[in-house]
Design a protein around this motif. Structure first.
Motif, PDB file in Angstrom:
ATOM      1  N   LYS A 136       0.823  -1.219   0.000  1.00  0.00           N
ATOM      2  CA  LYS A 136       0.000   0.000   0.000  1.00  0.00           C
ATOM      3  C   LYS A 136       0.850   1.259   0.000  1.00  0.00           C
ATOM      4  O   LYS A 136       1.940   1.286   0.556  1.00  0.00           O
ATOM      5  CB  LYS A 136      -0.848   0.029   1.285  1.00  0.00           C
ATOM      6  N   ASN A 137       0.298   2.296  -0.589  1.00  0.00           N
ATOM      7  CA  ASN A 137       0.895   3.630  -0.531  1.00  0.00           C
ATOM      8  C   ASN A 137       2.364   3.652  -0.957  1.00  0.00           C
ATOM      9  O   ASN A 137       3.255   3.989  -0.185  1.00  0.00           O
ATOM     10  CB  ASN A 137       0.731   4.215   0.886  1.00  0.00           C
ATOM     11  N   ALA A 138       2.593   3.255  -2.176  1.00  0.00           N
ATOM     12  CA  ALA A 138       3.959   3.247  -2.708  1.00  0.00           C
ATOM     13  C   ALA A 138       4.115   4.357  -3.744  1.00  0.00           C
ATOM     14  O   ALA A 138       3.137   4.814  -4.332  1.00  0.00           O
ATOM     15  CB  ALA A 138       4.236   1.892  -3.353  1.00  0.00           C
ATOM     16  N   ALA A 145       3.801   0.763   2.594  1.00  0.00           N
ATOM     17  CA  ALA A 145       5.101   1.305   2.145  1.00  0.00           C
ATOM     18  C   ALA A 145       5.297   2.737   2.631  1.00  0.00           C
ATOM     19  O   ALA A 145       6.399   3.279   2.526  1.00  0.00           O
ATOM     20  CB  ALA A 145       5.192   1.239   0.629  1.00  0.00           C
ATOM     21  N   GLN A 146       4.269   3.356   3.135  1.00  0.00           N
ATOM     22  CA  GLN A 146       4.343   4.736   3.644  1.00  0.00           C
ATOM     23  C   GLN A 146       5.005   5.681   2.644  1.00  0.00           C
ATOM     24  O   GLN A 146       5.867   6.476   3.005  1.00  0.00           O
ATOM     25  CB  GLN A 146       5.086   4.755   4.983  1.00  0.00           C
ATOM     26  N   GLY A 147       4.617   5.532   1.424  1.00  0.00           N
ATOM     27  CA  GLY A 147       5.122   6.452   0.401  1.00  0.00           C
ATOM     28  C   GLY A 147       6.463   6.072  -0.189  1.00  0.00           C
ATOM     29  O   GLY A 147       6.979   6.787  -1.052  1.00  0.00           O
ATOM     30  N   ALA A 148       7.047   4.957   0.252  1.00  0.00           N
ATOM     31  CA  ALA A 148       8.393   4.588  -0.205  1.00  0.00           C
ATOM     32  C   ALA A 148       8.417   4.272  -1.705  1.00  0.00           C
ATOM     33  O   ALA A 148       7.417   3.887  -2.292  1.00  0.00           O
ATOM     34  CB  ALA A 148       8.882   3.373   0.574  1.00  0.00           C
TER      35      ALA A 148
HETATM   36  C1  NAG Z   1       1.366   7.700   2.251  1.00  0.00           C
HETATM   37  O1  NAG Z   1       2.534   7.849   3.015  1.00  0.00           O
HETATM   38  C2  NAG Z   1       2.883   9.190   3.251  1.00  0.00           C
HETATM   39  C3  NAG Z   1       4.253   9.173   3.945  1.00  0.00           C
HETATM   40  O2  NAG Z   1       4.206   8.405   5.107  1.00  0.00           O
HETATM   41  C4  NAG Z   1       1.825   9.881   4.053  1.00  0.00           C
HETATM   42  O3  NAG Z   1       2.154  11.214   4.240  1.00  0.00           O
HETATM   43  C5  NAG Z   1       0.507   9.783   3.304  1.00  0.00           C
HETATM   44  O4  NAG Z   1      -0.522  10.309   4.057  1.00  0.00           O
HETATM   45  C6  NAG Z   1       0.195   8.336   2.967  1.00  0.00           C
HETATM   46  N1  NAG Z   1      -0.945   8.291   2.083  1.00  0.00           N
HETATM   47  C7  NAG Z   1      -1.923   7.424   2.253  1.00  0.00           C
HETATM   48  C8  NAG Z   1      -2.999   7.469   1.230  1.00  0.00           C
HETATM   49  O5  NAG Z   1      -1.936   6.619   3.164  1.00  0.00           O
END
Ligand code: NAG
Ligand code: NAG
Ligand code: NAG
Length: 941
Positions: free
Chosen positions: A96-98, A143-146
């Motif tokens: 998730k969230n890559a 993935a917290q945006g990784a």
């Molecule tokens: C995705 O990860 C980023 C960094 O951790 C965070 O700021 C963002 O809110 C996250 N987005 C979702 C949709 O979870």
């Protein structure tokens, strides 16, 4: 109507012979007539044909029809819902969230979203439908945006055929049985017990082309494998799209073949091995292809007759096991992978390929391909790709004109660039670092990422399943801890065939500055010069001045205190230098208008202590493999006779053999390394006395060129030498304890009494333990402390506490260990496999740590090229330490710690490296000047 008259077969009950018929009513009738043995149609078939249709006709005709079939995936490939490599029990995963670099749209597409893996395949990318998610029970990784990329594809590896640790029993990559061995298969040498597998995966490598070595003009066939462990534990199970069945070389002629890979080699290696010339090598290849061409043409003639039903006197399909592979090259069923360095070789090989009309997939190493783009464009069918190194070079003549800008120059010419490891020349685990270097030196972000993913996938003929993050593709993806082109980028998880490769990965949190692609410096001038000077651009500074230089807009300034320690000081606006010494720093803008002051804008750059190198042979050789360019090696009294005229008493000094302004020295200097401490090269235990010298000096007689003529006493203790380890240590004990009878013994006495450091190259923890005991023994005898430093230290982490307690320092060389040989095998792998790296663990126990150059297994002489990368090495150590190693501490590991451990006397006003655009740790920055108080100058590049 079907144009091929024979596309299926029926069975003749009478003769038991199978023969083909067409689908047309006429042929069906013919078949029926034949089957019932009623009549013949003389106008259609010659009567004797029937009598002589051989038993093998059906297979033979299938074979004939498939003769020129081009490799391709099976027709239903895109419809697959499960991978052929799926391992039962593999759970579906939602990442998730890559931030997904997909490899698509020329590598320019980046998606924010999720990735769903199921059945060993990528099922969804971006927004994954809830219905898909609901249909499969799955694990979730946030993935917290990784950054997520496709798995790394290493297009040139000797993993498994030259396995690690290297042992005589597993050195299987090169046959020395002839120049032309196209029938050999790397698969037959693939050792699954190679420590390199899990380490490569730790660096994100998921697929590799395993090639035979380059000792022969044709070394044999390469095989593409995936690196995950298989349930079957066999070499065969590693194969990705094997070209033939595992029991031989049988293929199914009814489906398109799979790509095969042929290793060829030009230039020094084959010629050297067989004491021939380049002319001999090329002739051997032409001769072999000529034979293959003859065989191919007899096959073509045979098949023309067979397909026309003219079996009379035809006999068996002409083939020859030893030549079949080359015939397949001529039929376009092979990707030709050619080890070729120089323009002369590239030209010769393409001439040959054009003569025999086969395309060359890729030139490997290809150190000079950037100099001859027009020659590459003449390649038959298409221009070959170039599979190259980032900076590994000048180890032999062929590699002398290597350029770090090659990738960029090739790309500018519209040619394909691949970064490859040649594992273990470059350790495959660090392949993405090669892409980082190419990017740093000008290759665009998209092409740099593609150079280790989609481009090699395409050149291997596997871009229908790997090299992209795309639905339907193999579930080979990497979740990174930073942008993959940022220094030290490390996978926090790697999936191969949808299987997570680390049960509990150790992830170090990287700063925000590492989460984007570096804003790399401008190297346009360097690139222009590189082309103009045919790979040998002048490397001396553009300007040298003893006058006043004002550095403006400095954002970070590290200084050294009276004791030499590195400290981050205030970030002054301006730093003023006179006679090569920093005389003032502050924010007074008035200074800029003083006459005669050279003003240099750093655009937020840094001034930091210049780096110091130890553990290389800089200054003692220009080209490692060319004896005529090197100081040479000292005699080893334990394994050879010392000429009497030299006398046993003489201590050899590296200072006497120094060469200045070698290309590796100047390149290191241009990258912030001001000085090197080098010991004479040895054949065994004894090296001699090291010297400390300036890399920016033009000759030995210049001021500050040699600033410490004698630094330390250097020896090595190793399991690999001619004499036993116990003999080596006994000899050291005698030298350290006996009263001296000559100069050599006197030197060791000095070391015993702590008057000069003793530097021992050692890697085995068992040997380290013996040496710590020896130190204690000698110290209790003399009541003095020995200044002992270990260089190497692959297994030093196992005795970190004991080494710290003994007050011994360690210069980790290479800084990122690899189990090259038995005495290196117990490494501390570092993240994601272990929480700490060796450097961090040793430092956490209080050991004074230095970092030597990465280099290649083979000792100091094989690491000169890597000294330029010390700044990357120090950044890497700091970044993967989870904050336990500060920038100051990392800088000290390549400056003050090395000086301290080797007894180099340097005050606070030493040498400084000046960067523009960022600090020395950053790939945004470029070293633009070196400040030297020893030499009293500022060098501006
Ligand atoms: C995705 O990860 C980023 C960094 O951790 C965070 O700021 C963002 O809110 C996250 N987005 C979702 C949709 O979870
Ligand atoms: C290889 O041979 C074994 C034993 O005859 C057989 O069971 C197997 O199916 C064969 N494999 C292939 C791929 O042909
Ligand atoms: C210093 O350099 C940075 C980075 O280029 C720039 O943003 C800034 O404006 C510069 N400051 C001055 C005072 O020139």
């Amino acid at each position: 109507m079907d144009k091929t008259p024979m596309s299926e077969s029926i069975h003749s009950p009478k003769t038991g012979t199978r023969f083909p018929v067409g689908r047309s009513p006429l042929l069906a009738l013919l078949a029926l007539l034949l089957a019932s043995n009623l009549a013949v149609f003389g106008f259609f078939y010659q009567p004797q044909s029937f009598a002589e249709v051989p038993l093998h006709s059906e297979t033979t005709l299938a074979r004939c029809r498939a003769l020129n079939a081009k490799p391709a995936p099976p027709p239903s490939f895109n419809l697959r819902t499960k991978s052929d490599r799926f391992q039962p029990g593999t759970r579906a995963v939602l990442v998730k969230n890559a931030t997904i670099w997909t490899g698509r749209v020329d590598g320019l597409e980046v998606l924010k979203g999720d990735i769903f893996l199921n059945g060993g395949l990528i099922v969804g990318v971006g927004v994954v439908k809830q219905s898909v998610l609901n249909s499969h029970e799955h694990d979730i990784i946030d993935a917290q945006g990784a950054w997520v990329t496709p798995g790394i594809v290493d297009m040139h590896s000797h993993l498994a055929v030259g396995s690690s640790p290297e042992l005589q029993g597993s050195n299987d990559g090169n046959s020395f049985n002839g120049l032309v061995l196209p029938f050999l298969r790397a698969l037959d040498s693939m050792n699954t017990h190679d420590d390199g597998f899990s380490l490569a995966v730790a660096g994100g490598v998921t697929t590799s082309l395993i090639l035979p070595g380059s000792a022969d003009a044709m070394g044999g066939q390469g095989f593409v494998i995936k690196l995950n462990p298989t349930k079957e534990r066999s070499s065969s199970a590693l194969l990705l799209e094997p070209p033939f069945g595992i029991n031989g070389s049988e293929v199914d002629y009814n489906v398109a073949p799979r790509w095969r890979h042929m290793k060829h080699a030009c230039g020094e290696n084959p010629a050297g091995v067989y004491a021939g010339t380049r002319m001999d090598t090329v002739w051997s290849v032409r001769k072999a292809y000529d034979e293959a061409r003859t065989l191919k043409s007899s096959q073509d003639q045979y098949c023309a007759k067979a397909l026309a039903g003219q079996w009379a006197g035809l006999g068996n399909f002409p083939t020859e096991l030893a030549l079949e592979a080359l015939v397949d090259v001529l039929r376009g069923k092979f990707k030709v992978q050619t080890h070729c360095y120089e323009a002369v070789d590239i030209d010769a090989f393409l001439r040959l390929a054009n003569e025999f009309q086969f395309p060359v997939a890729s030139f490997h190493h290809a150190h000079e391909s950037y100099l001859v783009p027009e020659v590459l464009k003449r390649g038959y069918g298409h221009p070959p790709a170039s599979a190259i190194f980032g900076s590994f070079s000048r180890y032999k003549r062929e590699a002398y004109r290597h350029s770090e800008f090659a990738a960029r120059i090739l790309a500018d010419n519209g040619l394909k660039v691949i970064m490859k490891s040649d594992h273990s020349a470059i350790v495959s685990r660090y392949l993405v670092h090669e892409a980082q270097q190419a990017h740093y030196h000008g290759l665009s972000t998209n092409l740099a990422l593609a150079s280790v993913t989609s481009t090699p996938a395409e050149v291997l003929g596997l871009d229908h399943r790997i090299g992209f993050v795309k639905p339907g593709y193999d579930a080979d993806i990497i979740v990174w801890d930073s942008h993959p082109l940022a220094i030290g980028a490390t996978p926090s998880q790697v999936f191969i065939d949808g299987i997570p490769q680390f049960a509990s990965p150790h992830i170090s949190k990287k700063p925000a500055s590492q989460q984007r692609a570096p804003k790399t410096p401008n190297f346009d001038k360097e690139i222009k010069d590189t082309i103009e000077y045919e790979g040998l651009p002048p490397l001396e500074p553009a300007t040298q001045t003893a006058g006043t230089v004002l550095f403006r807009n400095v954002s970070s300034f590290w200084n050294r205190d009276e004791s030499g320690e590195v400290h981050m000081t205030h970030a002054p606006e301006n730093v003023l230098v006179e006679d090569g010494a920093i005389v003032w720093s502050g924010s007074d803008a008035e200074l800029t208008s003083i006459d005669g002051v050279t003003v240099v804008d750093l655009q937020g750059g840094s001034i930091a202590p210049a780096l110091v190198s130890a553990g290389s042979a800089l200054g003692l050789q220009e080209i490692q493999a060319e004896d005529s360019t090197a100081d040479g090696a000292v005699f080893d009294p334990l394994s050879m006779e010392i000429p009497t005229i030299l006398g046993e008493q003489t201590f050899i000094r590296a200072a006497d053999g120094l060469q200045f302004a070698t290309r590796d020295a100047l390149l290191a200097y241009r990258n912030g390394v001001a000085s090197a401490i080098v010991a004479p090269a040895g054949h065994g235990v004894f090296q001699g006395l090291s010297v400390a010298f300036s890399l920016g000096s033009r000759n030995k007689l210049e001021k500050g060129a040699v600033f410490q003529e004698i630094v330390a006493v250097h020896v090595s203790v190793s399991l690999g030498f001619a004499s036993s380890v116990s003999t080596q240590i006994a000899t050291l004990r005698r030298l350290l304890l006996d009263s001296p009878k000559n100069e050599h013994e006197f030197g060791f006495q000095q070391a015993s009494k702590g008057a000069i450091p003793l530097v021992i190259t050692v890697n085995s923890a068992d040997v380290i333990a013996s040496l710590l005991l020896l130190k204690k023994e000698v110290e209790s005898h003399y009541g003095k402390t020995i200044q002992l430093t270990f260089v190497g230290g692959a297994e030093a982490h196992l005795l970190a506490q004991e080494i710290a307690a003994a007050g011994v320092g360690v210069i980790l060389t290479p800084p990122r260990s690899f189990p090259y040989s038995w005495e290196h095998r117990r490494i501390l792998a570092g993240p994601p496999l272990t929480a700490q790296s060796s450097a961090a663990l040793l430092a956490s126990h209080g050991v004074t740590v230095g970092l030597g150059p990465q280099g290649v297994f083979g000792g100091p002489s094989m690491s000169n090229w890597a000294v330029r990368n010390l700044r990357f090495d120090m950044a890497w150590v700091a970044l993967e330490s989870a904050g336990t190693i500060s920038k100051e501490a990392a800088l000290a590991m390549v400056s003050s710690n090395i000086e301290k451990l080797l007894g180099v006397r340097s005050g606070p006003h030493g040498e400084f490296a000046v960067t523009r655009g960022g600090d020395l740790f950053s790939l945004d920055a470029k070293v633009i000047a070196m400040v030297s108080s020893k030499r009293g100058v500022v060098d501006l590049f």
